[in-house]
Design a protein around this motif. Structure first.
Motif, PDB file in Angstrom:
ATOM      1  N   LEU A   4       0.826  -1.222   0.000  1.00 10.87           N
ATOM      2  CA  LEU A   4       0.000   0.000   0.000  1.00 10.87           C
ATOM      3  C   LEU A   4       0.853   1.262   0.000  1.00 10.87           C
ATOM      4  CD1 LEU A   4      -2.878  -0.864   2.499  1.00 10.87           C
ATOM      5  CD2 LEU A   4      -3.116  -0.278   0.081  1.00 10.87           C
ATOM      6  N   HIS A  21      -8.548   0.125  -0.678  1.00 12.53           N
ATOM      7  CA  HIS A  21      -8.217   1.069   0.399  1.00 12.53           C
ATOM      8  C   HIS A  21      -8.799   2.420   0.035  1.00 12.53           C
ATOM      9  CE1 HIS A  21      -5.731   1.503   4.054  1.00 12.53           C
ATOM     10  NE2 HIS A  21      -5.569   2.762   3.694  1.00 12.53           N
ATOM     11  N   GLU A  27      -5.439  -8.543   3.931  1.00 15.34           N
ATOM     12  CA  GLU A  27      -4.582  -7.370   3.683  1.00 15.34           C
ATOM     13  C   GLU A  27      -3.468  -7.332   4.719  1.00 15.34           C
ATOM     14  OE1 GLU A  27      -3.245  -5.263   1.413  1.00 15.34           O
ATOM     15  OE2 GLU A  27      -5.305  -4.753   0.902  1.00 15.34           O
TER      16      GLU A  27
END
Length: 656
Positions: free
Chosen positions: A123, A194, A222
């Motif tokens: 991320l 996200h 995740e």
């Protein structure tokens, strides 16, 4: 009802802004009086940056349908007089959602498509490529538009079971957690991976970050959320339904993702939400309260918590009460008790940590600035002794004195080669430390771990692979600490020698505390080990999942190693700045001494005038020293917590 979390956070923001302002003005004062060497300036810059950018993250974690988003609405967004986060029946947060504020970014909602899970980038890397996110601009003055935009975090899409498996939402080994296929054989998965919400909400502007997480299935899929974001949150609010208590899936989230022995007890709060479902017209208020207290005790016992860490509330009634200014309903909802617990658990701890960091750094800053004044005071004392010795002496004696000063200056200039040699050895050892803590070391370790995890078959030895990696990382840190110790010993000896030979007042700065980064490694390893249980063994057999986990680990380790390197760099800068400052002052001192001799030769009254000047300069140094002590003491004392602090700070420092 006491001070709410919002009010206390507002006071926390005022304290940080006032402190940052005082630091800035202290820096200007030091610069105006030529006391600001590079080490002092760097320490000031870091402290001011830490104060201005300090974030406080509160993570809300729950299974689906526990009223999590409604609770966030009640605590943070009731001022909009309506729901902002989607919380109505059938509408819930489907992807991890971060709410924060960045003044460099316009108000917007950014959404990362779920298909990015098919790629290995963590991320943190996706955050660096904003063009890959779907963006929705927000009007912070239009609550209806905000609420409509935020509903996108609840969007789903229908995919085949094969696609769901690839995205991490379908697991043959745990069919009870899989989404239910429709008549067409398709299943629902989140549309987004996200979400980042950037709005200038008063609390978010002051550094609050809210992390809203979806249920167990999404959390488990995740890794970066589980091993990075949640463990680093300053407070975690775990939400249960008051009528059901701790269910099997609730307990799985708690045991696999939230138990953390090293966190402060107050930073883990459990909320028994929806107590209004237990408000029964057929039971007396006392009977209802007894039921709630029973559920509270049972929950605390199952989760291994103190009873006061379990707080029964009604987020929905709390929101209604705030919107309608209904004090009685607000009291009945018990929402203020949760806000008080958050304020105490999050902000009190955060301020203690910040103040400890501030006290340590201000103390060292004062020591370094005082040392600069000490050099000047010593040089003035030397000049005073020299000048008093010239009283009643003839021209030839004064001429001889000038020749002696010139000789001292020439000898001092010749010492430059020796000082340069010392610096060369120092820098060579520093390069060894930088190598041990550099990005190439981390990359090598992460590549080895990835290779170990890609071996065929179930990853029953995955804990051993991680343990070996962390053992090597710890050994590297210990080696860096050992080399730092050698540098410190060398600096201490060299500085002592230079002090003896040239009358310097050098003192080796405090050695960087690399042992605390080893403790940080221990925490990271524990958070990963929690994630490496049998329940995730089959996931780890998938190479792409294992890769994501390693990349999430690398992201967190990079922060630790960059912090360690920053501390080493500041230590190096402090040592070099001392040497530079004393060399500079000594050269200036030779110039002042020669100038004084010349003035005395040219005029009979020059000697007394020069002695009077030095006395005046000594008195000015005493005043500077006293003011420095006053300003730095004021920074470490309990600061004002009202809005007049900023206005009060500026004139006080400007007149110094």
């Amino acid at each position: 009802m006491g001070t709410s979390f919002n009010e206390q956070f507002d006071q926390h923001g005022v304290w940080r802004r006032e402190f940052a302002l005082r630091l800035k003005l202290l820096g200007e004062w030091l610069k105006d009086h030529d006391i600001l060497d590079s080490a002092v300036e760097e320490r000031l810059r870091r402290l001011e940056g830490q104060m201005r950018s300090d974030k406080v993250m509160v993570a809300f974690v729950a299974e689906f349908s526990r009223g999590k988003s409604e609770l966030i609405n009640a605590i943070f967004f009731a001022g909009y007089k309506r729901r902002i986060m989607p919380a109505s029946a059938g509408r819930t947060t489907m992807c991890p959602t971060e709410l924060g504020y960045d003044p460099e970014v316009p108000p917007c909602l950014r959404l990362l498509p779920i298909e990015t899970r098919l790629q290995t980038q963590p991320l943190m890397e996706w955050r660096m490529v904003p063009e890959k996110w779907h963006r929705v601009d927000l009007d912070v003055n239009d609550p209806a538009q905000l609420a409509q935009a935020f509903e996108k975090v609840s969007e789903v899409r229908r995919v085949t079971i094969a696609e769901a498996r690839a995205l991490g939402f379908w697991h043959e080994e745990s069919p009870e957690d899989n989404p239910i296929p429709g008549a067409d054989g398709l299943v629902e998965v989140p549309n987004w991976r996200h979400a980042l919400i950037n709005i200038a909400h008063p609390l978010l502007k002051q550094g609050l970050v809210i992390l809203d997480t979806p249920g167990l299935n999404a959390i488990g899929a995740e890794p970066e959320l589980t091993v990075n974001l949640i463990p680093q949150a300053h407070a975690v609010v775990f939400i249960l339904a008051a009528d059901t208590g701790v269910t099997k899936s609730d307990l799985a989230i708690w045991r696999e993702h939230l138990i953390a022995e090293d966190t402060h007890a107050d930073s883990r709060l459990v909320v028994l939400n929806k107590i209004d479902t237990m408000w029964d017209a057929l039971s007396t208020p006392a009977q209802v309260q007894a039921q709630i207290e029973r559920q509270r005790r049972t929950t605390a016992e199952i989760l291994g918590l103190q009873e006061q860490q379990v707080i029964p509330v009604s987020g929905q009634k709390g929101l209604v009460a705030k919107v309608n200014s209904n004090i009685e309903l607000l009291r009945a909802s018990n929402l203020p008790a949760l806000e008080q617990a958050l304020a105490h658990g999050v902000l009190d701890q955060r301020q203690k940590i910040l103040r400890a960091s501030v006290a340590s750094n201000i103390s060292e800053l004062r020591t370094e600035a005082t040392r600069v004044l000490g050099i000047r005071r010593r040089d003035l004392a030397e000049q005073m002794v020299e000048l008093k010795g010239l009283r009643g002496k003839n021209t030839s004696v004064i001429k001889h004195m000038r020749a002696r000063i010139e000789q001292e200056q020439a000898e001092f200039d010749a010492s430059g080669a020796k000082i340069h040699a010392v610096r060369s050895v120092h820098l060579k050892l520093l390069r060894d430390v930088f190598g041990l803590l550099g990005t190439s070391t981390l990359k090598t370790e992460m590549a080895e771990l990835t290779s170990a995890l890609r071996t065929p078959g179930l990853k029953l030895g995955v804990r051993k692979a991680y343990a070996r990696t962390f053992d090597r990382l710890r050994e590297g840190l210990r080696q860096a600490e050992k080399v730092s110790g050698e540098i410190q010993t060398m600096l201490t000896g060299t500085f002592r020698q230079l002090n003896a030979e040239y009358g310097f007042s050098l003192q080796a700065p405090r050695e960087p505390d690399l042992a605390r980064y080893e403790r940080d490694l221990d925490l990271v390893e524990r958070s990963h080990n929690q994630y490496l249980g049998v329940s995730n063994a089959l996931k780890l057999a998938q190479p792409e999942f294992a890769d994501r986990l390693v990349r999430a680990l690398a992201t967190r380790l990079r922060v630790i190693y960059e912090s360690a390197l920053g501390e080493v760099e500041l230590w190096n800068k402090s040592a070099a700045a001392q040497l530079d400052a004393q060399l500079r002052e000594r050269r200036r001192n030779f110039g002042r001494r020669l100038e004084a001799i010349d003035r005395i030769r040219q005029a009979a009254t020059g000697l007394d005038d020069r002695i009077a000047e030095i006395r005046s300069q000594e008195a000015a140094l005493d005043e500077l020293d006293a003011k420095l002590a006053e300003l730095t003491a004021h920074l470490t004392s309990t600061p004002m917590s009202n809005r007049d602090a900023q206005e009060a700070a500026e004139p006080e420092l400007k007149t110094a």
